[in-house]
Design an enzyme around this catalytic site. Structure first.
Site, short mmCIF file in Angstrom:
data_model
loop_
_atom_site.label_atom_id
_atom_site.label_comp_id
_atom_site.label_asym_id
_atom_site.label_seq_id
_atom_site.Cartn_x
_atom_site.Cartn_y
_atom_site.Cartn_z
N LYS A 290 0.90 -1.19 0.09
CA LYS A 290 -0.16 -0.18 -0.01
C LYS A 290 0.84 1.14 -0.04
CE LYS A 290 -2.69 2.60 3.28
NZ LYS A 290 -4.07 3.01 2.85
N GLU B 264 -21.39 13.81 14.59
CA GLU B 264 -20.43 12.43 14.65
C GLU B 264 -18.89 12.76 14.64
OE1 GLU B 264 -21.48 9.40 11.85
OE2 GLU B 264 -23.74 9.80 11.82
N HIS C 8 -30.88 4.81 6.59
CA HIS C 8 -29.83 5.22 5.51
C HIS C 8 -29.08 4.08 4.85
CE1 HIS C 8 -27.17 7.54 3.16
NE2 HIS C 8 -26.45 6.90 3.58
N CYS D 83 -26.58 3.18 1.33
CA CYS D 83 -25.89 3.81 0.46
C CYS D 83 -25.23 2.61 -0.23
CB CYS D 83 -25.14 4.79 0.88
SG CYS D 83 -24.12 4.43 2.15
N HIS E 251 -19.85 12.42 -3.06
CA HIS E 251 -18.52 12.15 -3.22
C HIS E 251 -17.75 13.10 -3.95
CE1 HIS E 251 -21.33 8.55 -2.57
NE2 HIS E 251 -20.21 8.20 -1.78
N1 GLN Z 1 -24.40 8.26 9.50
C1 GLN Z 1 -23.16 8.00 8.70
C2 GLN Z 1 -22.66 9.42 8.29
O1 GLN Z 1 -23.41 10.29 7.97
C3 GLN Z 1 -23.54 7.13 7.65
C4 GLN Z 1 -22.51 6.90 6.84
C5 GLN Z 1 -22.63 5.99 5.72
O2 GLN Z 1 -23.98 5.73 5.27
N2 GLN Z 1 -21.81 5.05 5.29
O3 GLN Z 1 -21.22 9.27 8.19
ZN ZN Z 2 -24.29 6.40 3.27
#
Ligand code: GLN
Ligand code: ZN
Length: 763
Positions: A20, A489, A646, A648, A699
């Protein structure tokens, strides 16, 4: 009977992630291409040397890569998309890395999950380009190893069927031309290998463990028939892994000299198939009996018994004893894990220890080494000790899982009724705006965390800093006029690790890195004991944020299935039971948040879909307990409390039903890169609950305009009712910078307000 010890492949990242580091230095131009290639060669050879020292009979070459092995195979055959402006001939490293990572003129190729693992490969693209053998890299590595150690290694390649199956961009017609173009190139690679003295050549065909229809089976048969005609002199080991071989009865007859089966993940079906259909007498059977993708020591007595059973059922004349898959999915060596609980440590086996296990099994079967009886009993003792460990004997947790009632999975009231109760209680505007949870983790946030971890910042200082950052972002969100706020967070690095560190039953290694994609490595937590909730994990931060504002602050948790899927998991009890333990622990956290006055709680499940089994016929069983675990975690709240989830990185179009079954009041999903598709599928499968279709892609640092997001919202309203629709970015914002985040959210809120006005005018 002859037993040969081998692996399908051995990790390439290096004991200390030298690989890496070399890649990243090369990308930053801190080392020259020449130095880089020299370092890669050293890593390549040192891992061969190590496997030989550990006593392995047959090492693989071609299991190494400069980025990704699927990309290597694509590049080898000239499957280079036009946008990279490659002119033919050998593909240079610049082009190779541009395909993987993009460059200023061309976007990178897509990346997607490698079967049911957490590794991501680069998706090959076929644009009808003329294919050619650009460079026989596996031959170079074969010769290199021959020169260095005077051995005949086993060249390995991603097989033609799997390569074609993973390649995108062709229609049915083009598929035939792709098959026609690629087979002679495979034949050429194999022929050249045979010419320099290769004996066995391994073709990896994990796609043969997925569900295959008749047409696909026929294609596989044709491809292998052609290959065997083209290179009759080659000995092909057709290698399958991650599940049992599909269409066993037919595929077992393919004109190859050996077949590799996974007797760990496909144990039941492969054993049944052996029993029912036997095994061709003229073929070698490669038996994947050591789990290549976990971290646990094997029970060698059981493995020996399995090999004996395989031997009897198959009647094969030669057996290869091997890992169930490429060992890149496990860590490299336990020798650095000095801080772990010793009972746990003693029950671990990473790649090196797994190679030793393979060697020990063969030695025992060969009757060569009676001291191997002690290897068997040592393995059994280590497993037994872990089984008796207090951490695996939490009676309260076990009892709680056993006494789960059907009612524990269900909310008190059905969604339709909850909806009006929640609307009354929460008083949110139409199209409420919110975010997914995390805000930018600035350099300062990272520095403070590191200082605190190193003991250079006291707990009190660190907490005070986190509170200051949260307070700052509460103000920002209020100024932006967002409707549902989050605390940001800042205390979390990783969404699974954070909870793992606070729950019992988890351990964290020093050095158990596995590659996630490219040079990116992750160090998954180990779930080795019963999972129990000990104390509130998120209440302090959330309640603090809530105390600063009159608006609702959303509580933020990682869901049980995601915690499971992104960890190394104990294998002594069913995954379902581990997940239920986690769910019960989260249920307590959710109740604690509710008691602290938090009215909206989000439970993220980005990994729910990726846990789907490879075979469609097993989907329902998985979904039943996975969806069940989410419901178990979230169902005990009051009607007024709104549960969000949520997801993704996931294809939703065939997944709307399970999402709905979660019975979450609101889901936010990543769609901004393919929202058109989702909207059209919502047209056919209406969704009845609250839904936030991510209106912009987090992103990229690009700030989308108000108009752009407004259009997405207007389109979404074609398929969603007004009171269903939430407005949010498509994922957490922790990797973004503050200015672009604030600018994008400002446009997002403006777009939501414009939409509200437009709707009011209509009314
Ligand atoms: N709650 C998380 C964040 O906002 C969700 C992260 C994710 O979906 N991978 O970072
Ligand atoms: Zn996400």
């Amino acid at each position: 009977m002859t037993y040969v010890t081998t692996t399908i492949g051995y990790p390439y990242i290096g004991e200390n992630r030298e690989w890496k580091k070399a890649l990243e230095k090369f990308w930053k131009q801190e080392i020259t291409e020449e130095d880089f290639l020299k370092q890669q060669k050293e890593i390549r050879l040192s891992r061969i040397e190590k496997q030989l020292q550990l006593g392995l009979d047959f090492v693989s070459v071609g299991d190494f890569t400069n980025y990704d092995r699927v990309l290597d195979t694509a590049v080898m055959f000239g499957l280079v998309p036009k946008r990279f402006k490659w002119q033919g001939g050998k593909v240079d490293l610049q082009t190779y890395y541009a395909m993987a990572r993009g460059n200023k003129d061309a976007v990178a190729s897509e990346m997607t999950k490698w079967f049911n693992t957490n590794y991501h490969y680069i998706v090959p693209e076929y644009e009808g380009q003329a294919l050619q053998l650009t460079e026989n890299t596996v031959l170079k590595h074969f010769v290199e190893v021959k020169a260095a150690f005077d051995i005949t290694a086993k060249p390995t390649l991603i097989g033609p069927y799997t390569l074609i199956k993973l390649t995108k961009g062709y229609d049915r017609l083009a598929k035939a031309s792709l098959v026609l173009a690629i087979l002679p190139l495979y034949a050429q690679v194999i022929k050249e290998l045979v010419d320099v003295g290769a004996e066995w050549i391994q073709l990896e065909e994990p796609a043969l463990v997925t569900s295959l229809d008749n047409e696909e089976i026929k294609l596989v048969q044709e491809m292998y028939a052609q290959l065997s005609i083209a290179v009759p002199e080659a000995k092909i080991m057709l290698q399958t892994y991650f599940e049992s071989l599909s269409a066993y009865e037919q595929l077992i007859q393919l004109p190859v000299q050996g077949i590799g089966l996974d007797f760990v993940h496909g144990y039941t079906y492969n054993m049944d198939a052996l029993r029912q259909y036997g095994f061709p007498k003229d073929k070698v059977l490669a038996a994947g009996v050591i789990n290549g993708r976990d971290i646990w020591r094997a029970n060698l007595a059981e493995v020996n018994a399995t090999v004996k059973a395989i031997e009897q059922l198959s009647g094969a004349r030669e057996l290869w004893i091997q890992s169930s898959c490429h060992l890149q999915h496990t860590a490299i060596t336990t020798k650095f894990e000095t801080k772990l609980d010793s009972t746990l440590r003693n029950a671990l086996a990473f790649a090196d220890e797994k190679v030793v296990e393979i060697v020990e099994v063969a030695a025992y079967l060969n009757g060569q080494d009676t001291s191997n009886n002690s290897a068997i009993s040592a393995s059994m003792k280590a497993i037994e000790a872990l089984k008796n460990h207090p951490i695996r004997n939490n009676k309260v947790v076990q009892q709680a899982v056993q006494t789960i009632q059907q009612a524990d999975f269900e909310r008190n009231t059905a969604f339709v009724e909850r909806l009006s109760i929640q609307q009354e209680a929460l008083q949110l505007p139409l199209f409420p705006t919110t975010t997914i949870g995390s805000f930018p983790q600035s350099d300062e946030v990272k520095q403070k965390r590191n200082a605190w971890r190193k003991g250079n910042l006291t707990n009190a200082e660190y907490s005070a800093f986190l509170e200051k950052e949260t307070a700052r972002w509460i103000t920002i969100q209020e100024e932006l006029d967002m409707d549902v706020l989050v605390h940001g967070e800042f205390e979390r690095t990783d969404m699974v690790e954070y909870f793992g560190e606070k729950l019992t039953g988890f351990a964290f290694t020093e050095n158990a890195w596995v590659v996630s994609y490219g040079s990116r490595c992750v160090k998954p937590p180990i779930i080795y004991g019963d999972v129990a909730w000990e104390a509130a994990m998120t209440v302090k931060e959330t309640a603090y944020a809530q105390s600063l504002t009159k608006r609702h602050v959303k509580g933020m948790l990682t869901g049980p299935v995601t915690i499971l899927n992104w960890s190394f998991v104990r294998d002594d009890i069913a995954r379902k039971d581990v997940t239920y333990q986690i769910a019960l622990a989260l249920r307590k956290e959710i109740e604690a948040l509710e008691q602290a006055g938090i009215a909206i709680i989000q439970v993220d499940e980005p990994a729910l879909r990726e846990g789907l089994p490879l075979r469609k016929e097993q989907w329902d069983t998985y979904l039943e307990w996975a969806v069940g675990a989410f419901k178990l975690a979230t169902a005990s709240v009051k009607d007024e409390t709104q549960i969000h989830t949520h997801m993704c990185y996931c294809e939703f179009n065939d997944f709307i039903e399970p999402i709905s079954a979660l019975d979450a009041d609101v889901i936010s999903i990543e769609t901004s890169r393919s929202h058109g598709e989702l909207i059209s599928s919502l047209q056919h499968n209406p969704y009845d609950k609250g839904i936030g279709l991510g209106v912009y892609d987090i992103h990229s640092p690009r700030v989308p305009s108000e108009e752009e997001m407004l259009t997405i919202m207007q389109d979404s309203l074609q398929v969603l009712a007004r009171n269903q629709f939430w407005v949010n970015p498509d994922c957490g914002l922790k990797t973004r910078k503050e200015p672009e985040t604030v600018a994008a959210l400002a446009n997002m809120v403006a777009a939501a307000k414009t939409l509200r006005q437009q709707i009011e005018q209509v009314i």
